[in-house]
Design an enzyme around this catalytic site. Structure first.
Site, PDB file in Angstrom:
ATOM      1  N   TYR A   3      20.790   8.011 -12.058  1.00  0.00           N
ATOM      2  CA  TYR A   3      21.721   9.140 -12.199  1.00  0.00           C
ATOM      3  C   TYR A   3      21.039  10.454 -11.866  1.00  0.00           C
ATOM      4  CZ  TYR A   3      19.474  10.140 -16.689  1.00  0.00           C
ATOM      5  OH  TYR A   3      18.560  10.447 -17.649  1.00  0.00           O
ATOM      6  N   GLU A  46      31.177  14.838  -1.423  1.00  0.00           N
ATOM      7  CA  GLU A  46      30.060  15.424  -2.200  1.00  0.00           C
ATOM      8  C   GLU A  46      30.584  16.301  -3.346  1.00  0.00           C
ATOM      9  OE1 GLU A  46      26.370  16.422  -0.485  1.00  0.00           O
ATOM     10  OE2 GLU A  46      26.767  15.278   1.339  1.00  0.00           O
TER      11      GLU A  46
END
Ligand SMILES: Cc1cc2nc3c(=O)[nH]c(=O)nc-3n(C[C@H](O)[C@H](O)[C@H](O)COP(=O)(O)OP(=O)(O)OC[C@H]3O[C@@H](n4cnc5c(N)ncnc54)[C@H](O)[C@@H]3O)c2cc1C
Length: 381
Positions: free
Chosen positions: A234, A365
């Protein structure tokens, strides 16, 4: 004395001019056909490597150009002025794939992959899945440790450069119960048994940029290919995307500039009521508004990129740059279509493509809502 943001150094000027010339001369003549065929012309790939565009920040000892992040953004901007599909092809390589590798790769991984990325191998970045985009850490692709390998099963969706890539940074979870703490990044070779490239999307814009599904069916990846730490994927994802979105900002200002350049030429040639339409104040004001918004977007993008290179915090500025430049790109490309009149609505002129290409800036994104969420968090902290 502090230099103005948009003043380029001699090195930056030369680089931007070289990329711009390549874009106009080599990519320009192919843009329409690539859009129609929804495919990147394979002939433009080797020169991208030869010009050093695929390894801009890779250190020279690994065969790269040893350049700055700002240079990578300049390359994306210059390419996107001619074709935002080629802009994102180069963007993903530099600001996502190479960026992760250089930041999180072990010395051995960098020695193994960085020279390939600079020389001849396209990279892709595979985080999203059919049910997890904005909620990226809700991903369900599994990685199960087995000796000195991990066995990957699942699928990825929307992967830019999926068709051309030879290696993928791919995120999977080693423990779905652990939530984001199970996420792990892997370097996956295209030739790995059990790995395959699936369906390619048929898209509104950036049609020449491939967007594919990736399928993992008992795909065995060596533990030596874990990028960063197991369960810390992450962090890899967040940090790379924080930087990567500045590159999308660069793509958007390039796209808007390409449309504005085309419109500026057209309005000085097209005549109505006995004179060039550029002589009408209503047209001049539209151009002036577009140029002003574009300048503001460019300042945001350049500032975020230069903050990143200076090692300063840039999270909020990067989110603002992507949010605003994608809004500006949509407005400026739309104005360009209108300034061409009826011709702007046809595929005989370049502006309708810029208009279609601009739309993606608000989606990938991190959608505009996700950028707003990031900005708001930094305000309310
Ligand atoms: C052309 C293209 C290329 C791409 N390339 C890549 C790639 O290379 N690698 C990769 O990993 N992914 C890639 N993506 C995926 C892209 O990043 C996701 O599509 C994007 O993050 C949005 O996710 P989603 O599609 O699941 O939309 P969703 O998350 O389902 O969002 C749907 C809508 O809900 C809104 N929304 C969702 N959550 C919230 C919230 N909490 N608050 C407010 N609004 C919210 C969104 O803003 C959006 O408007 C690409 C996508 C496209 C279309």
């Amino acid at each position: 004395m502090t230099e103005p943001l948009t003043r380029l150094s001699d090195e930056e000027t030369l680089f931007a001019e070289t990329v711009g010339q390549f874009a106009r001369e080599v990519i320009g003549p192919r843009v329409h056909a690539m859009d129609e065929a929804a495919k990147l012309d394979p002939e433009i790939v080797p020169p991208c490597f030869e010009l050093g565009l695929m390894g801009i920040e890779i250190p020279e000892e690994h065969g790269g150009s040893g350049g700055s992040f700002f240079l990578a953004c300049l390359a994306v901007e210059e390419l996107s002025r001619v074709d935002p599909s080629v802009g994102v092809f180069v963007d993903v390589q530099n600001t996502l794939f190479n960026n992760c590798l250089l930041r999180y790769g072990t010395d051995e991984q960098k020695a193994r992959y960085a020279p390939r990325m600079a020389r001849d191998t396209v990279g892709a970045y595979a985080l999203s899945e059919s049910s997890s985009g904005s909620d990226a850490f809700g991903l369900s692709t599994r990685a199960v440790e087995d000796g000195d390998e991990f066995v990957l099963n699942g699928s990825k969706l929307w992967i830019t450069n999926g068709a051309e890539a030879g290696v993928y940074v791919l995120f999977a979870t080693v423990d779905p119960e652990a939530g984001y703490r199970g996420i792990t990044a892997f370097l996956v070779e295209r030739e790995t048994p059990g790995f395959s490239v699936g369906k390619k999307e048929d898209k509104l814009g950036i049609r020449a940029s491939s967007t594919t599904e990736l399928l993992l069916d008992d795909c065995r990846v060596p533990a030596a290919n874990v990028l960063g730490e197991v369960g810390k994927g992450y962090k890899v994802a967040i940090e790379t995307l924080n930087e990567g979105r500045i590159g999308i900002g660069a793509q958007m200002i390039g796209c808007a500039q390409g449309a504005l350049d085309a419109a500026l030429g057209y309005v000085q040639e097209r005549e109505a009521f006995g004179k060039p339409v550029a002589e009408f104040q209503g047209v001049q004001f539209e151009l002036a508004q577009a140029a002003t918004e574009l300048e503001a977007a460019r300042l945001l993008v350049y500032n975020a990129a230069r903050l990143k290179d200076a090692g300063r915090p840039f999270l909020r500025e990067a989110a603002m740059a992507k949010l605003f430049s994608s809004q500006v790109a949509e407005r400026v490309t739309s104005a360009a279509v209108e300034l061409y009149g009826g011709y702007g609505y046809t595929k005989d002129y370049p502006v309708e493509k810029y208009y279609r290409d601009a739309k993606i800036g608000k989606i990938y994104e991190g959608t505009s809502n996700m950028q707003l969420q990031t900005i708001a968090k930094t305000l309310l902290r």
